[in-house]
Design a protein around this motif. Sequence first.
Motif, PDB file in Angstrom:
ATOM      1  N   TYR A 176     -91.292  -2.576 -24.703  1.00  0.00           N
ATOM      2  CA  TYR A 176     -90.585  -1.553 -25.220  1.00  0.00           C
ATOM      3  C   TYR A 176     -91.526  -0.566 -25.843  1.00  0.00           C
ATOM      4  CZ  TYR A 176     -87.179   1.122 -27.760  1.00  0.00           C
ATOM      5  OH  TYR A 176     -86.546   2.043 -28.023  1.00  0.00           O
ATOM      6  N   TYR A 177     -92.728  -1.002 -26.686  1.00  0.00           N
ATOM      7  CA  TYR A 177     -93.489  -0.202 -27.404  1.00  0.00           C
ATOM      8  C   TYR A 177     -94.837   0.124 -26.725  1.00  0.00           C
ATOM      9  CZ  TYR A 177     -90.499  -0.189 -31.329  1.00  0.00           C
ATOM     10  OH  TYR A 177     -89.375   0.179 -32.408  1.00  0.00           O
ATOM     11  N   THR A 178     -95.036  -0.328 -25.580  1.00  0.00           N
ATOM     12  CA  THR A 178     -96.156  -0.046 -24.605  1.00  0.00           C
ATOM     13  C   THR A 178     -96.515   1.439 -24.579  1.00  0.00           C
ATOM     14  OG1 THR A 178     -95.997  -2.321 -23.559  1.00  0.00           O
ATOM     15  CG2 THR A 178     -97.216  -0.634 -22.645  1.00  0.00           C
ATOM     16  N   SER A 179     -95.515   2.080 -24.500  1.00  0.00           N
ATOM     17  CA  SER A 179     -95.900   3.518 -24.180  1.00  0.00           C
ATOM     18  C   SER A 179     -96.468   4.060 -25.517  1.00  0.00           C
ATOM     19  CB  SER A 179     -94.780   4.362 -23.646  1.00  0.00           C
ATOM     20  OG  SER A 179     -94.482   3.858 -22.321  1.00  0.00           O
ATOM     21  N   LEU A 180     -95.733   3.736 -26.595  1.00  0.00           N
ATOM     22  CA  LEU A 180     -96.194   4.164 -27.980  1.00  0.00           C
ATOM     23  C   LEU A 180     -97.444   3.750 -28.349  1.00  0.00           C
ATOM     24  CD1 LEU A 180     -95.361   5.435 -30.818  1.00  0.00           C
ATOM     25  CD2 LEU A 180     -94.355   3.453 -31.588  1.00  0.00           C
ATOM     26  N   LEU A 181     -98.110   2.478 -27.936  1.00  0.00           N
ATOM     27  CA  LEU A 181     -99.086   1.991 -28.240  1.00  0.00           C
ATOM     28  C   LEU A 181    -100.243   2.730 -27.382  1.00  0.00           C
ATOM     29  CD1 LEU A 181     -98.606  -1.818 -28.148  1.00  0.00           C
ATOM     30  CD2 LEU A 181     -98.899  -0.414 -30.286  1.00  0.00           C
TER      31      LEU A 181
ATOM     32  N   LEU B 277    -104.311   7.310 -27.352  1.00  0.00           N
ATOM     33  CA  LEU B 277    -104.466   8.774 -27.018  1.00  0.00           C
ATOM     34  C   LEU B 277    -104.948   9.684 -28.300  1.00  0.00           C
ATOM     35  CD1 LEU B 277    -104.731  11.132 -25.002  1.00  0.00           C
ATOM     36  CD2 LEU B 277    -102.326  11.233 -25.469  1.00  0.00           C
ATOM     37  N   ALA B 278    -104.070   9.536 -29.575  1.00  0.00           N
ATOM     38  CA  ALA B 278    -104.413  10.224 -30.753  1.00  0.00           C
ATOM     39  C   ALA B 278    -105.601  10.000 -31.509  1.00  0.00           C
ATOM     40  CB  ALA B 278    -103.124   9.806 -31.810  1.00  0.00           C
ATOM     41  N   THR B 279    -105.962   8.481 -31.090  1.00  0.00           N
ATOM     42  CA  THR B 279    -107.419   8.139 -31.423  1.00  0.00           C
ATOM     43  C   THR B 279    -108.463   8.560 -30.854  1.00  0.00           C
ATOM     44  OG1 THR B 279    -106.426   5.982 -32.343  1.00  0.00           O
ATOM     45  CG2 THR B 279    -108.751   6.124 -32.143  1.00  0.00           C
ATOM     46  N   ASP B 280    -108.281   8.543 -29.407  1.00  0.00           N
ATOM     47  CA  ASP B 280    -109.427   9.063 -28.786  1.00  0.00           C
ATOM     48  C   ASP B 280    -109.751  10.620 -28.794  1.00  0.00           C
ATOM     49  OD1 ASP B 280    -109.575   6.529 -27.505  1.00  0.00           O
ATOM     50  OD2 ASP B 280    -108.097   7.017 -25.786  1.00  0.00           O
TER      51      ASP B 280
END
Length: 209
Positions: free
Chosen positions: A145-150, A155-158
């Motif tokens: 369920y949370y894979t897209s959020l992860l 992406l935010a980190t990169d």
Amino acid sequence: MATFDLNGKTVAVYCASSNGVAAIYFEAARLLGTLLGQSQARLVYGGTQVGLMGAVAEAALSAGGEVIGVVPARINEMGIAHPGLTELILTDGMRERKAIMEEKADAFVVLPGGYGTWEELFEVLTLKQLGYHNKPIVLLNTNDYYTSLLTMFQLATDQHFMKPGNMTLFQAVGTPPEALEYIANYRPVEVETKWVPVVNTNGEIPGTE
């Protein structure tokens, strides 16, 4: 079924209030509640008898655990509060509800949910990032369920909206036993400061001369 040494910890669980989600999510919620009850941990949650919230609470109670519900008075008037809780705390609103749950909790487990669940997740993550607490936060990624959020977090980190250390503020797991194992073995993490010093045109940090 495995039990975990939670040393009387109080675990906050954030999750959906919808009754319409797939059975796999209810199964995970019930297993988490059962494990919490068997491990003699207290559950603190949103206090209703609907959705995954009701499932985790009922399972914890059936396994002999203590369950504390925290419900805004407006929601309590809808008649959906769980009638069999160890303790029911009524609040003036959502902000007070979250504050009480955060204060009582020694750890947080986030199950699948919608806006309200996500808000609770991001609040405890932000508070940990800013140093207001150093409690374990577990994201239960049932059915991916949370894979897209992860992926969004990465992406935010990169792209430098978050520091790499922010990815250590929580642990994503696939099953309830993994969630409680992480809490049982948790050691406070060193939180990387969010703030980046401002550097002037001379390459100096103002105020450090």
